[in-house]
Motif scaffolding. Structure first.
Motif, PDB file in Angstrom:
ATOM      1  N   GLU A 139       0.974  -1.109  -0.013  1.00 23.67           N
ATOM      2  CA  GLU A 139       0.060  -0.032   0.017  1.00 23.67           C
ATOM      3  C   GLU A 139       0.756   1.282  -0.020  1.00 23.67           C
ATOM      4  O   GLU A 139       0.456   2.258  -0.791  1.00 23.67           O
ATOM      5  N   ASP A 140       2.143   1.395   0.673  1.00 22.41           N
ATOM      6  CA  ASP A 140       2.999   2.370   0.875  1.00 22.41           C
ATOM      7  C   ASP A 140       3.534   2.913  -0.164  1.00 22.41           C
ATOM      8  O   ASP A 140       4.472   2.270  -0.814  1.00 22.41           O
ATOM      9  N   GLU A 141       3.202   4.101  -0.949  1.00 24.98           N
ATOM     10  CA  GLU A 141       3.698   4.469  -2.123  1.00 24.98           C
ATOM     11  C   GLU A 141       5.009   5.098  -1.792  1.00 24.98           C
ATOM     12  O   GLU A 141       5.970   4.906  -2.659  1.00 24.98           O
ATOM     13  N   THR A 142       5.618   5.644  -0.791  1.00 27.87           N
ATOM     14  CA  THR A 142       6.815   5.961  -0.483  1.00 27.87           C
ATOM     15  C   THR A 142       7.943   4.834  -0.351  1.00 27.87           C
ATOM     16  O   THR A 142       9.095   4.972  -1.159  1.00 27.87           O
ATOM     17  N   PHE A 143       7.705   3.544  -0.003  1.00 30.88           N
ATOM     18  CA  PHE A 143       8.549   2.503   0.016  1.00 30.88           C
ATOM     19  C   PHE A 143       8.601   2.130  -1.559  1.00 30.88           C
ATOM     20  O   PHE A 143       9.598   1.593  -1.782  1.00 30.88           O
ATOM     21  N   ILE A 144       7.206   2.211  -2.242  1.00 30.60           N
ATOM     22  CA  ILE A 144       7.490   1.667  -3.570  1.00 30.60           C
ATOM     23  C   ILE A 144       8.559   2.783  -4.454  1.00 30.60           C
ATOM     24  O   ILE A 144       9.268   2.342  -5.216  1.00 30.60           O
ATOM     25  N   ARG A 145       8.040   3.719  -4.228  1.00 35.97           N
ATOM     26  CA  ARG A 145       9.123   4.786  -4.799  1.00 35.97           C
ATOM     27  C   ARG A 145      10.502   4.873  -4.681  1.00 35.97           C
ATOM     28  O   ARG A 145      11.309   4.652  -5.300  1.00 35.97           O
ATOM     29  N   GLN A 146      10.747   4.647  -3.367  1.00 32.01           N
ATOM     30  CA  GLN A 146      12.231   4.504  -2.946  1.00 32.01           C
ATOM     31  C   GLN A 146      12.889   3.222  -3.599  1.00 32.01           C
ATOM     32  O   GLN A 146      13.979   3.248  -3.967  1.00 32.01           O
ATOM     33  N   ASP A 150      16.031   3.032  -5.795  1.00 32.90           N
ATOM     34  CA  ASP A 150      17.121   2.405  -5.233  1.00 32.90           C
ATOM     35  C   ASP A 150      17.796   1.253  -6.151  1.00 32.90           C
ATOM     36  O   ASP A 150      18.989   0.930  -6.046  1.00 32.90           O
ATOM     37  N   LYS A 151      16.854   0.877  -7.218  1.00 33.99           N
ATOM     38  CA  LYS A 151      17.031  -0.332  -8.151  1.00 33.99           C
ATOM     39  C   LYS A 151      17.881   0.499  -9.381  1.00 33.99           C
ATOM     40  O   LYS A 151      18.406  -0.096 -10.259  1.00 33.99           O
ATOM     41  N   GLY A 152      18.073   1.873  -9.314  1.00 31.29           N
ATOM     42  CA  GLY A 152      18.746   2.706 -10.294  1.00 31.29           C
ATOM     43  C   GLY A 152      17.884   2.964 -11.576  1.00 31.29           C
ATOM     44  O   GLY A 152      18.593   3.252 -12.396  1.00 31.29           O
ATOM     45  N   THR A 153      16.669   2.811 -11.370  1.00 32.81           N
ATOM     46  CA  THR A 153      15.932   3.382 -12.380  1.00 32.81           C
ATOM     47  C   THR A 153      15.892   4.624 -12.636  1.00 32.81           C
ATOM     48  O   THR A 153      15.506   5.298 -11.624  1.00 32.81           O
ATOM     49  N   ASP A 154      15.712   4.919 -14.124  1.00 29.04           N
ATOM     50  CA  ASP A 154      15.672   6.442 -14.367  1.00 29.04           C
ATOM     51  C   ASP A 154      14.295   7.028 -14.093  1.00 29.04           C
ATOM     52  O   ASP A 154      13.379   6.827 -15.092  1.00 29.04           O
TER      53      ASP A 154
END
Lengths: 234, 336
Positions: A139-146, A150-154
């Motif tokens: 559910e947590d959008e912050t976790f997903i965004r981070q 972190d995976k280096g996605t542009d």
């Protein structure tokens, strides 16, 4: 136990390793050697082993098509009415409403190869085939965004920087629909569909925090719960 | 004309204005209007699609859900009354009592019953889709510079209570037919003229400079609800529509009639422009119509070739797929 699948199998494999459970795993992912090419669904090197398999085959095939469609918010945000999920009263009317059947067809097409693989196992394997529902959304959008950053996605290229993560309610509906597509196909094929472990989900249907892996996958603790389900259905 | 090859016949003679290549053209009407819309798009004219499929949908899915067939997802508009009421509904001035038709467990929009394959899965979905659709209809007509409308039928079924007109008979595709609730109408010339005049007034209020091109569908009726042969009903229906189109083009500025009906049905074609079912217009016939349309009613010059740049849908889906796959690849690489 035999497990076929892609990235969602990792949590189960991790759990199996920590518990000393012997797991015969075959990876089916877009970049894996076993991924179908040409007319043949199964590669010759797999068929040789496939014909000798015994016991229940567990499938964690697919389970990311909903993320392809709606993990990241679109330039023009969209939504859809799921006939079995109540739309929140506060839903933004500015979003483009897409017909349910069109969303469903689009997911089916994105998941097409996984669905064909599932069908292939169901039709060609003389033993039992069981499909495991893909883990629920976080559910947590912050976790997903981070996690994505972190995976280096542009973040600029993917639209993440500008548009952010899609609302949890939309992601939940997409996950449910993706699961329903697999469940329907399982029913047609006579494959047992095993829902996510009830202990892993919150009251609102999301993955509990202690089972979070990365933005779209569960962790080894979740894998343990699934492994227990697999034992029961073996 | 008897000495000419059929495809050489050109009954247009003159046309009062030309459609610019960049002018937004909005299309609506009966089945034949779909051909016009398709050719405009193919020839690089600005067939304006106000109700676009969301980029999340694959192209074949969007097509199946009738996006892009016309400028908005209204489906076929067979009668002048339908067009008039569509505009009233888009303005919120008319809310028909008939909200939905049931087909099994699915909900159909009575005013575009075939727009969503199989119907809508819930009443809420139908309501949201309709609201969005009517907003886009209004937008289409506000943005248009040219409106191409193909008049198709005079026969229709209406709600006895509020006069709402349906594109097909209730009970055929969904809903339940009841003679107490629905009435058959065969609109007279006076009614068609009035409906068209009111529709054109409404369009010009939105868009005073709108150029309007009227055509009459050459497709004969498949059936008639009158107690007479369908051939007789077809002749009457097409005659009424043809006279209405002529009258409107004579009386109202910037309203023109394009003779696609004559090109398809004229003796010169010797029936060749109808398919074996004697109703569908052949591609050859459509080509003849559109060749003359582009010759007389469209701006000259080579059609601009649409750029082959990847669509927004592809770019965004590719990016989203990339994120999902990067996460999946990473997960696969880390099995410990």
């Amino acid at each position: 136990m035999i497990l076929v699948g892609g990235s969602h199998a990792t949590a189960i494999r991790q759990a199996a390793r920590s518990m000393g459970v012997d797991l015969n795993f075959h990876v089916f992912h877009r970049n894996s050697p076993l991924w179908p090419s040409g007319k043949e669904l199964f590669q010759p090197e797999f068929l040789a082993e496939f014909n000798g398999l015994e016991g229940t085959i567990f499938s964690s095939l697919g389970g990311n098509s909903h993320n392809v469609m709606g993990l990241i918010e679109h330039r023009a945000p969209f939504d859809f009415v799921h006939p079995r999920i109540k739309t929140k009263a506060k839903t933004d009317d500015d979003r483009t409403w897409v017909p349910f059947s069109a969303v469903k067809q689009s997911i089916e097409q994105t998941a097409g190869t996984f669905l064909r693989l599932l069908q292939g196992f169901a039709e060609r394997y003389p033993g039992r085939v069981v499909h495991l529902q893909s883990p629920p959304q976080i559910e947590d959008e912050t976790f997903i965004r981070q996690g994505i950053v972190d995976k280096g996605t542009d973040a600029r290229k993917t639209g993440l920087a500008k548009f952010g993560i899609a609302p949890a309610a939309l992601r939940y509906k997409l996950w449910r629909l993706n699961s329903e597509i697999f469940e329907e196909r399982c029913a047609e094929l006579g494959v047992k569909f095993v829902p996510v472990p009830s202990a892993s989900i919150t009251r609102s249907g999301f993955l509990k925090r202690k089972y979070w892996g990365d933005p779209t996958h569960a962790n080894a603790a979740y894998g343990k719960l699934v492994l227990e389900q697999m034992r029961q259905h073996a | 004309m008897g000495g000419l090859a059929g495809e050489a016949v050109d009954p247009v003679v003159s046309f009062p204005f030309r459609v610019g290549r960049t002018e937004r053209v909005v299309t609506a009407g009966s089945c034949f209007a779909q051909h016009i819309a398709r050719y405009l798009t193919e020839q690089g004219f600005n067939h304006y699609i106000a109700e676009r499929p969301h980029t999340v949908l694959r192209e074949e899915v969007a097509r199946e859900h009738n996006y892009g067939m016309f400028s908005a997802r209204y489906g076929n508009i067979y009668t002048a009354r339908q067009l008039r009421q569509l505009l009233q509904r888009a303005h919120g001035r008319f809310v028909p009592k008939e909200e939905y038709w049931l087909k099994g467990e699915r909900y159909l929009d009575p005013f575009r019953p075939q727009i969503n394959p199989g119907g809508f899965h819930s009443l809420e979905e139908l309501r949201r889709d309709r609201k969005q659709h009517l907003e886009r209809v209004l937008h289409a007509f506000k943005a248009a510079r040219v409106f191409v409308f193909t008049l198709g039928l005079t026969e229709a079924w209406v709600d006895r209570e509020d006069g709402a007109v349906f594109p097909i008979c209730p009970g055929v595709e969904g809903g339940t037919f009841s003679p107490d609730r629905y009435a058959f109408v065969n609109f007279s010339l006076a009614e068609v003229l009035l409906d068209m005049k009111l529709a054109i007034q409404a369009l010009r209020r939105l868009n005073p400079k709108l150029k309007i091109i009227l055509t009459v569908s050459p497709v004969p009726l498949a059936a008639t609800a009158e107690d007479r042969h369908v051939l007789v009903s077809t002749t009457l229906s097409k005659s009424v529509l043809r006279v209405a189109a002529d009258t409107l083009s004579r009386e109202i500025a910037n309203v023109a009639y394009f003779p696609s009906y004559e090109i398809i049905t004229g003796n010169h074609a010797q029936g060749r422009y109808f398919d074996r079912d004697l109703r569908s217009v052949t591609e050859e016939g459509v080509r003849h119509v559109m060749r003359l349309f582009f010759q007389h009613a469209a701006e000259e010059g080579e059609a601009p070739v649409p750029a082959k740049a990847p669509s927004a849908r592809l770019r965004e889906e590719d990016a989203a797929r990339e994120v999902a796959e990067v996460l999946c690849d990473e997960a696969l690489l880390d099995p410990t």
